[in-house]
Design a protein around this motif. Structure first.
Motif, PDB file in Angstrom:
ATOM      1  N   GLN A  23       0.832  -1.205   0.000  1.00 60.03           N
ATOM      2  CA  GLN A  23       0.000   0.000   0.000  1.00 60.03           C
ATOM      3  C   GLN A  23       0.872   1.262   0.000  1.00 60.03           C
ATOM      4  O   GLN A  23       1.850   1.343   0.738  1.00 60.03           O
ATOM      5  CB  GLN A  23      -0.899   0.007   1.255  1.00 60.03           C
ATOM      6  CG  GLN A  23      -1.975  -1.038   1.256  1.00 60.03           C
ATOM      7  CD  GLN A  23      -3.093  -0.681   0.287  1.00 60.03           C
ATOM      8  OE1 GLN A  23      -3.349   0.484   0.054  1.00 60.03           O
ATOM      9  NE2 GLN A  23      -3.725  -1.699  -0.277  1.00 60.03           N
ATOM     10  N   ARG A  24       0.492   2.251  -0.898  1.00 61.40           N
ATOM     11  CA  ARG A  24       1.199   3.536  -0.948  1.00 61.40           C
ATOM     12  C   ARG A  24       0.767   4.386   0.229  1.00 61.40           C
ATOM     13  O   ARG A  24      -0.372   4.315   0.672  1.00 61.40           O
ATOM     14  CB  ARG A  24       0.833   4.319  -2.210  1.00 61.40           C
ATOM     15  CG  ARG A  24       1.514   3.888  -3.424  1.00 61.40           C
ATOM     16  CD  ARG A  24       1.128   4.733  -4.626  1.00 61.40           C
ATOM     17  NE  ARG A  24       1.234   6.167  -4.378  1.00 61.40           N
ATOM     18  CZ  ARG A  24       0.647   7.086  -5.117  1.00 61.40           C
ATOM     19  NH1 ARG A  24      -0.088   6.744  -6.139  1.00 61.40           N
ATOM     20  NH2 ARG A  24       0.782   8.347  -4.850  1.00 61.40           N
ATOM     21  N   ASP A  25       1.672   5.249   0.636  1.00 60.75           N
ATOM     22  CA  ASP A  25       1.340   6.203   1.679  1.00 60.75           C
ATOM     23  C   ASP A  25       0.674   7.405   0.995  1.00 60.75           C
ATOM     24  O   ASP A  25       1.308   8.134   0.254  1.00 60.75           O
ATOM     25  CB  ASP A  25       2.605   6.627   2.425  1.00 60.75           C
ATOM     26  CG  ASP A  25       2.281   7.476   3.637  1.00 60.75           C
ATOM     27  OD1 ASP A  25       1.088   7.564   4.000  1.00 60.75           O
ATOM     28  OD2 ASP A  25       3.221   8.062   4.198  1.00 60.75           O
ATOM     29  N   LYS A  26      -0.595   7.629   1.171  1.00 58.52           N
ATOM     30  CA  LYS A  26      -1.343   8.672   0.487  1.00 58.52           C
ATOM     31  C   LYS A  26      -1.198  10.030   1.166  1.00 58.52           C
ATOM     32  O   LYS A  26      -1.710  11.030   0.688  1.00 58.52           O
ATOM     33  CB  LYS A  26      -2.816   8.298   0.381  1.00 58.52           C
ATOM     34  CG  LYS A  26      -3.025   7.102  -0.519  1.00 58.52           C
ATOM     35  CD  LYS A  26      -4.477   6.837  -0.723  1.00 58.52           C
ATOM     36  CE  LYS A  26      -4.656   5.639  -1.644  1.00 58.52           C
ATOM     37  NZ  LYS A  26      -6.030   5.356  -1.932  1.00 58.52           N
ATOM     38  N   ASP A  29       0.541  12.602  -1.215  1.00 65.81           N
ATOM     39  CA  ASP A  29      -0.350  13.227  -2.199  1.00 65.81           C
ATOM     40  C   ASP A  29      -1.147  14.373  -1.562  1.00 65.81           C
ATOM     41  O   ASP A  29      -1.350  15.423  -2.172  1.00 65.81           O
ATOM     42  CB  ASP A  29      -1.315  12.191  -2.774  1.00 65.81           C
ATOM     43  CG  ASP A  29      -0.623  11.187  -3.672  1.00 65.81           C
ATOM     44  OD1 ASP A  29       0.506  11.493  -4.129  1.00 65.81           O
ATOM     45  OD2 ASP A  29      -1.202  10.113  -3.922  1.00 65.81           O
TER      46      ASP A  29
END
Length: 190
Positions: A23-26, A29
């Motif tokens: 999972q990307r760290d949002k 963004d």
């Protein structure tokens, strides 16, 4: 233990489950979006802030107590037309009697003035301007007068007010002359 044996010992549910990517760290963004929004707001507000800052930075002249009257302010101007009991109309004067209003003056023809006019009429006119022919090349004539050198061709105006009619060979070999509209023949001078 071989790879096939290891697969045999694992439960079936672990083998069928797809491997999910990490999972990307949002949050990053969100930081970029917030920074872009803040930058847009600053870019929008900055011209107004600078304008008001310039207005506040202007020096305020000290008041001298003298009130300056604007010469173009015509708010209190009154227009009054004086008729002196006459009825005026906008139509032009249609009566046959002459208008008594003086519009111009002339000086009287006294003996002294008439003598000056007679003296001025007998004065001689200045002589015709003189010019010299310096060179003739390919249909162009170089002439010289007191103001400088000029190139003229057939039909061109000359300094004496005449026009160039013809360019002719002179009587001696290598000599040239020009004929003007006044009938003058001007030889080449060296």
């Amino acid at each position: 233990m071989t790879l096939t044996e290891a697969n045999k010992t694992k439960p079936i549910s672990a083998m069928d489950a797809p491997v999910l990517p990490k999972q990307r760290d949002k949050r990053f963004d969100g930081y970029l979006k917030t920074a872009g929004f803040v930058l847009a707001v600053i870019s929008f507000v900055l011209p107004f802030v600078m304008y008001y800052d310039i207005l506040d930075a202007r020096p305020r002249p000290e008041s001298s107590g003298i009130q300056v009257r604007d010469p173009l302010n015509r708010a209190n101007q009154k227009v009054v037309r004086e008729t002196r009991g006459k009825v005026t109309s906008t139509s032009p004067n249609s009566s046959d009697e002459p208008d008594p209003m003086t519009t111009a003056t002339t000086s009287e023809q006294t003996a002294d003035r008439l003598a000056k006019i007679a003296d001025a009429s007998t004065q001689s006119f200045p002589g015709k301007p003189r010019f010299l022919v310096r060179e003739v090349v390919g249909g162009l004539v170089m002439i010289e007068d007191e103001t400088g050198y000029w190139f003229v061709e057939k039909g061109s105006p000359l300094p004496d007010g005449s026009t160039l009619v013809a360019i002719q060979r002179g009587t001696t070999p290598g000599s040239w002359n020009i004929k003007t509209s006044d009938g003058d023949v001007i030889d080449r001078t060296f």
